[in-house]
Design an enzyme around this catalytic site. Structure first.
Site, mmCIF file in Angstrom:
data_model
loop_
_atom_site.group_PDB
_atom_site.id
_atom_site.type_symbol
_atom_site.label_atom_id
_atom_site.label_comp_id
_atom_site.label_asym_id
_atom_site.label_seq_id
_atom_site.Cartn_x
_atom_site.Cartn_y
_atom_site.Cartn_z
ATOM 1 N N GLY A 11 0.796 -1.223 0.000
ATOM 2 C CA GLY A 11 0.000 0.000 0.000
ATOM 3 C C GLY A 11 0.829 1.274 0.000
ATOM 4 N N ASN A 12 1.933 1.267 0.737
ATOM 5 C CA ASN A 12 2.702 2.518 0.863
ATOM 6 C C ASN A 12 3.463 2.886 -0.410
ATOM 7 O OD1 ASN A 12 4.672 0.414 1.335
ATOM 8 N ND2 ASN A 12 6.028 2.056 1.963
ATOM 9 N N LYS A 129 -12.053 -9.947 6.043
ATOM 10 C CA LYS A 129 -11.351 -8.793 5.469
ATOM 11 C C LYS A 129 -12.245 -7.554 5.469
ATOM 12 C CE LYS A 129 -8.140 -6.885 2.824
ATOM 13 N NZ LYS A 129 -6.830 -6.568 3.381
ATOM 14 N N LYS A 214 -3.076 -9.975 -1.838
ATOM 15 C CA LYS A 214 -2.195 -9.724 -2.977
ATOM 16 C C LYS A 214 -0.845 -10.446 -2.844
ATOM 17 C CE LYS A 214 0.977 -6.256 -1.662
ATOM 18 N NZ LYS A 214 0.792 -6.385 -0.243
ATOM 19 N N LYS A 276 2.730 -12.231 3.861
ATOM 20 C CA LYS A 276 4.000 -12.057 3.143
ATOM 21 C C LYS A 276 4.921 -13.246 3.398
ATOM 22 C CE LYS A 276 3.762 -7.126 3.577
ATOM 23 N NZ LYS A 276 2.871 -6.951 2.418
HETATM 24 P P1 ADP Z 1 1.445 -3.873 2.674
HETATM 25 O O1 ADP Z 1 0.492 -2.808 2.298
HETATM 26 O O2 ADP Z 1 2.829 -3.602 2.189
HETATM 27 O O3 ADP Z 1 0.955 -5.251 2.347
HETATM 28 P P2 ADP Z 1 0.959 -4.443 5.499
HETATM 29 O O4 ADP Z 1 0.540 -3.352 6.417
HETATM 30 O O5 ADP Z 1 -0.060 -5.433 5.082
HETATM 31 O O6 ADP Z 1 1.643 -3.745 4.250
HETATM 32 O O7 ADP Z 1 2.175 -5.254 6.164
HETATM 33 C C1 ADP Z 1 3.370 -4.596 6.564
HETATM 34 C C2 ADP Z 1 3.329 -4.265 8.064
HETATM 35 O O8 ADP Z 1 3.441 -5.448 8.839
HETATM 36 C C3 ADP Z 1 4.469 -3.413 8.565
HETATM 37 O O9 ADP Z 1 4.203 -2.068 8.404
HETATM 38 C C4 ADP Z 1 4.555 -3.785 10.045
HETATM 39 O O10 ADP Z 1 3.954 -2.801 10.844
HETATM 40 C C5 ADP Z 1 3.734 -5.046 10.181
HETATM 41 N N1 ADP Z 1 4.362 -6.182 10.857
HETATM 42 C C6 ADP Z 1 3.670 -7.053 11.612
HETATM 43 N N2 ADP Z 1 4.469 -8.005 12.114
HETATM 44 C C7 ADP Z 1 5.710 -7.750 11.662
HETATM 45 C C8 ADP Z 1 6.969 -8.406 11.837
HETATM 46 N N3 ADP Z 1 7.084 -9.519 12.568
HETATM 47 N N4 ADP Z 1 8.048 -7.860 11.245
HETATM 48 C C9 ADP Z 1 7.937 -6.741 10.495
HETATM 49 N N5 ADP Z 1 6.770 -6.074 10.293
HETATM 50 C C10 ADP Z 1 5.653 -6.566 10.865
HETATM 51 MG MG MG Z 2 -0.813 -6.221 3.264
#
Ligand code: ADP
Ligand code: MG
Length: 322
Positions: A11-12, A129, A214, A276
């Site tokens: 998203g970012n 979701k 995604k 992820k």
């Molecule tokens: P995107 O839009 O890139 O999919 P998400 O918000 O879904 O982003 O996932 C990324 C976020 O996951 C990071 O911003 C972080 O705050 C969070 N996060 C949760 N657990 C962890 C972890 N164990 N290590 C790193 N980040 C984490």
């Molecule tokens: Mg995400």
């Protein structure tokens, strides 16, 4: 032949949540993201870009809701396809420009992608979701009448939000088209928002009101394309254990079995880091070389082994041969 990388943009990479999300703001962020991606393309890799669409589809759903007396609202699958077009267009514009600045001449094309899910997926029985606008208690009965499943996710006057299923991606319908475009040398943008979810009904595909993760869709695409690498770009440079706590440790590399173990221990929550890590595991288990989870800023360094968390089949210092 050059290596293929599937790059999943979080998203970012598309929108700064601190801004109002105007198209000018979106272009500003996408321009910066495309400069990074162009640097990777200039190194000679074949690239497929996938991306999220949460805020964009959320805004589009608000527009459907607010304008429903004027024009018939569009269902979620159509909104998903619209955001693939919206973000694909903006990515094409900015990537074209960034590639030109580096003297690289390659076509960039977006494929509106449908992704098949199983109509019997247990996720359909347990929607998780949250999507679209927040609603008040007063609006709730009419929405539930419409078949929406609402969950109290916030506080204050508008705590309710629609939740939909997040089924597992099974098959990328446009795979052949994506592959054909890649073979011509094009940079392809596909599986936006995880793809439009479709189920098979009497031999035909029918769009459903669900959202595919995604990262999991990207892992499936990378597997099907036999890509060498999967690059998951988000807003943290590395994956951590005990994230956000005093014991937090960031990881340079993880074997698939370590990743699986930490996932089971709850280090990576569903809806953010969980999918992820799961995507990286699936990709490596399906024969991929390596997956990286890192930030957009560190994407190039990660490919050179100087940043990010690398997930591979390596275990106890041994590269497992496949
Ligand atoms: P995107 O839009 O890139 O999919 P998400 O918000 O879904 O982003 O996932 C990324 C976020 O996951 C990071 O911003 C972080 O705050 C969070 N996060 C949760 N657990 C962890 C972890 N164990 N290590 C790193 N980040 C984490
Ligand atoms: Mg995400």
């Amino acid at each position: 032949m050059s290596k293929t990388i599937v790059i999943a943009l979080g998203g970012n990479a598309l929108l700064d949540p601190k801004t109002n999300g105007s198209v000018a703001e979106q272009i500003r962020i996408i321009e910066r993201s495309c400069e990074k991606i162009a640097q990777i393309i200039a190194r000679g890799y074949r690239i497929v870009i996938t991306h999220g669409n949460g805020p964009q589809v959320g805004n589009l759903l608000i527009q459907q809701e607010e304008a429903k007396e004027l024009v018939p609202p569009l269902p979620l699958d159509v909104c998903g396809a619209m955001t693939q077009g919206q973000l694909g267009y903006l990515l094409q514009q900015e990537l074209d420009e960034a590639l030109q600045a580096l003297g690289v001449r390659l076509p960039v094309a977006t494929v509106i992608t449908r992704v098949a899910v199983d109509s019997q997926d247990p996720a359909f029985r347990r929607p998780t979701k949250p999507i679209g606008p927040f609603y008040s208690e007063r609006e709730r009965p009419a929405l539930e009448q419409k078949g929406y499943i609402l969950e109290k996710v916030g506080k204050g006057a508008r705590p309710w939000r629609r939740v939909v299923a997040s089924p597992d991606p099974k098959e990328i319908i446009e795979l052949g088209a994506i592959r054909a475009l890649l073979e011509t040398g094009a940079v392809v943008i596909a599986c936006g928002g995880g793809g439009v979810p479709v189920v098979c009904e009497d031999g035909n595909w029918r769009g459903v009101e669900a959202v595919i993760d995604k990262d999991l869709a990207s892992a499936l695409l990378a597997k099907e394309l036999r890509a060498e690498m999967l690059l998951l770009l988000t807003d943290v440079e590395r994956v951590a254990l005990h994230f956000g706590s005093p014991q937090e440790v960031f990881l340079d590399r993880l074997s698939v079995s370590e990743a699986r173990g930490y996932l089971l221990e709850g280090h990576f929550p569903p809806g953010s880091m969980g999918p992820k890590v799961e995507a990286a595991i699936r990709f490596i288990e399906s024969g991929g070389e390596c997956a990286y989870i890192t930030s957009l800023e560190k994407a190039v360094e990660a490919l050179e082994g100087r940043a990010g968390t690398e997930i591979s089949a390596i275990h106890l210092g041994q590269r497992i041969k496949r």
